[in-house]
Design a protein around this motif. Structure first.
Motif, PDB file in Angstrom:
ATOM      1  N   ILE A   1       8.632   1.784  -9.698  1.00 60.70           N
ATOM      2  CA  ILE A   1       8.189   0.826  -8.691  1.00 60.70           C
ATOM      3  C   ILE A   1       8.531  -0.584  -9.147  1.00 60.70           C
ATOM      4  O   ILE A   1       8.728  -0.836 -10.338  1.00 60.70           O
ATOM      5  N   GLY A   2       8.596  -1.484  -8.184  1.00 61.21           N
ATOM      6  CA  GLY A   2       8.918  -2.853  -8.535  1.00 61.21           C
ATOM      7  C   GLY A   2       8.544  -3.823  -7.440  1.00 61.21           C
ATOM      8  O   GLY A   2       8.086  -3.441  -6.358  1.00 61.21           O
ATOM      9  N   VAL A   3       8.718  -5.073  -7.766  1.00 61.73           N
ATOM     10  CA  VAL A   3       8.641  -6.157  -6.789  1.00 61.73           C
ATOM     11  C   VAL A   3      10.030  -6.750  -6.743  1.00 61.73           C
ATOM     12  O   VAL A   3      10.621  -7.065  -7.780  1.00 61.73           O
TER      13      VAL A   3
ATOM     14  N   GLU B   1       0.508  -6.998 -10.992  1.00 56.20           N
ATOM     15  CA  GLU B   1       0.768  -6.650 -12.393  1.00 56.20           C
ATOM     16  C   GLU B   1      -0.498  -6.307 -13.180  1.00 56.20           C
ATOM     17  O   GLU B   1      -0.498  -5.316 -13.928  1.00 56.20           O
ATOM     18  N   PRO B   2      -1.593  -7.051 -13.044  1.00 59.20           N
ATOM     19  CA  PRO B   2      -2.795  -6.672 -13.805  1.00 59.20           C
ATOM     20  C   PRO B   2      -3.363  -5.307 -13.410  1.00 59.20           C
ATOM     21  O   PRO B   2      -4.123  -4.703 -14.166  1.00 59.20           O
TER      22      PRO B   2
ATOM     23  N   PHE C   1       0.830  -1.203   0.000  1.00 62.43           N
ATOM     24  CA  PHE C   1       0.000   0.000   0.000  1.00 62.43           C
ATOM     25  C   PHE C   1       0.867   1.256   0.000  1.00 62.43           C
ATOM     26  O   PHE C   1       0.508   2.272  -0.591  1.00 62.43           O
ATOM     27  N   TRP C   2       2.010   1.196   0.659  1.00 67.52           N
ATOM     28  CA  TRP C   2       2.933   2.334   0.669  1.00 67.52           C
ATOM     29  C   TRP C   2       3.424   2.634  -0.742  1.00 67.52           C
ATOM     30  O   TRP C   2       3.428   3.784  -1.179  1.00 67.52           O
ATOM     31  N   VAL C   3       3.818   1.607  -1.478  1.00 66.10           N
ATOM     32  CA  VAL C   3       4.268   1.794  -2.860  1.00 66.10           C
ATOM     33  C   VAL C   3       3.101   2.270  -3.729  1.00 66.10           C
ATOM     34  O   VAL C   3       3.261   3.136  -4.588  1.00 66.10           O
ATOM     35  N   ALA C   4       1.903   1.730  -3.492  1.00 65.12           N
ATOM     36  CA  ALA C   4       0.722   2.168  -4.239  1.00 65.12           C
ATOM     37  C   ALA C   4       0.412   3.635  -3.949  1.00 65.12           C
ATOM     38  O   ALA C   4      -0.031   4.367  -4.850  1.00 65.12           O
ATOM     39  N   ASP C   5       0.632   4.081  -2.715  1.00 60.77           N
ATOM     40  CA  ASP C   5       0.438   5.500  -2.386  1.00 60.77           C
ATOM     41  C   ASP C   5       1.387   6.368  -3.207  1.00 60.77           C
ATOM     42  O   ASP C   5       1.010   7.434  -3.697  1.00 60.77           O
ATOM     43  N   TRP C   6       2.634   5.920  -3.360  1.00 61.93           N
ATOM     44  CA  TRP C   6       3.598   6.634  -4.192  1.00 61.93           C
ATOM     45  C   TRP C   6       3.125   6.653  -5.650  1.00 61.93           C
ATOM     46  O   TRP C   6       3.158   7.689  -6.311  1.00 61.93           O
ATOM     47  N   ALA C   7       2.681   5.508  -6.149  1.00 62.41           N
ATOM     48  CA  ALA C   7       2.210   5.435  -7.538  1.00 62.41           C
ATOM     49  C   ALA C   7       1.007   6.350  -7.752  1.00 62.41           C
ATOM     50  O   ALA C   7       0.905   7.014  -8.797  1.00 62.41           O
ATOM     51  N   LEU C   8       0.124   6.426  -6.777  1.00 58.16           N
ATOM     52  CA  LEU C   8      -1.030   7.310  -6.872  1.00 58.16           C
ATOM     53  C   LEU C   8      -0.574   8.765  -6.946  1.00 58.16           C
ATOM     54  O   LEU C   8      -1.069   9.543  -7.766  1.00 58.16           O
TER      55      LEU C   8
ATOM     56  N   ASP D   1      -4.093   4.183  -8.415  1.00 58.97           N
ATOM     57  CA  ASP D   1      -3.886   3.360  -7.216  1.00 58.97           C
ATOM     58  C   ASP D   1      -3.992   1.890  -7.599  1.00 58.97           C
ATOM     59  O   ASP D   1      -5.078   1.346  -7.699  1.00 58.97           O
ATOM     60  N   PHE D   2      -2.847   1.242  -7.814  1.00 56.44           N
ATOM     61  CA  PHE D   2      -2.875  -0.149  -8.237  1.00 56.44           C
ATOM     62  C   PHE D   2      -3.321  -1.101  -7.129  1.00 56.44           C
ATOM     63  O   PHE D   2      -3.608  -2.264  -7.392  1.00 56.44           O
ATOM     64  N   ALA D   3      -3.422  -0.624  -5.903  1.00 63.18           N
ATOM     65  CA  ALA D   3      -3.854  -1.473  -4.789  1.00 63.18           C
ATOM     66  C   ALA D   3      -5.305  -1.214  -4.385  1.00 63.18           C
ATOM     67  O   ALA D   3      -5.773  -1.791  -3.407  1.00 63.18           O
TER      68      ALA D   3
END
Length: 123
Positions: free
Chosen positions: A83-85, A67-68, A26-33, A39-41
């Motif tokens: 971002i990554g995994v 990824e989807p 969720f932290w990474v998704a917050d950055w992406a948002l 918001d990918f999450a």
């Protein structure tokens, strides 16, 4: 980009760990948002309330889960803010590339780590 990322990390690093609101993904998704406006999450935020929920959601692998949801191109090498995994201590973890290290959110705050990227997304 580095300044925006630094401000994001500074603003979020001291927030308490919360499986339902502020975990590694969720932290990474917050950055992406903040960076890309997506918001990918979003579909998982109401479904993750505990470590057990997170384990159940990611049982098929974190990359397969997120990824989807990520409407960004997949890349071979990261640029600052991508971002990554990553593979970290035997687990797949969401991360942000700082330019020299991957940044991850842990129960103790934000950590800088060197790790192998499994998947990278950015523009």
């Amino acid at each position: 980009m580095a300044d925006r990322l630094g401000a994001f990390v500074e603003a979020t690093a001291s927030r308490p760990w919360d499986w339902a609101a502020d975990n590694c993904t969720f932290w990474v998704a917050d950055w992406a948002l903040m960076r890309w406006g997506a918001d990918f999450a979003a579909r998982y935020r109401d479904r993750c309330r505990s470590e057990a929920d997170a384990a159940a959601l990611t049982a098929g692998g974190l990359v397969a889960l997120v990824e989807p949801e990520i409407a960004l191109p997949r890349k071979d090498a990261p640029a600052v803010g991508d971002i990554g995994v990553i593979e970290f201590r035997g687990r797949q973890v969401s991360a942000i590339w700082s330019g020299s290290h991957w940044l991850i959110r842990t129960p103790r705050g934000v950590a800088m780590v060197r790790a192998r990227a499994i998947a990278i997304w950015g523009d």
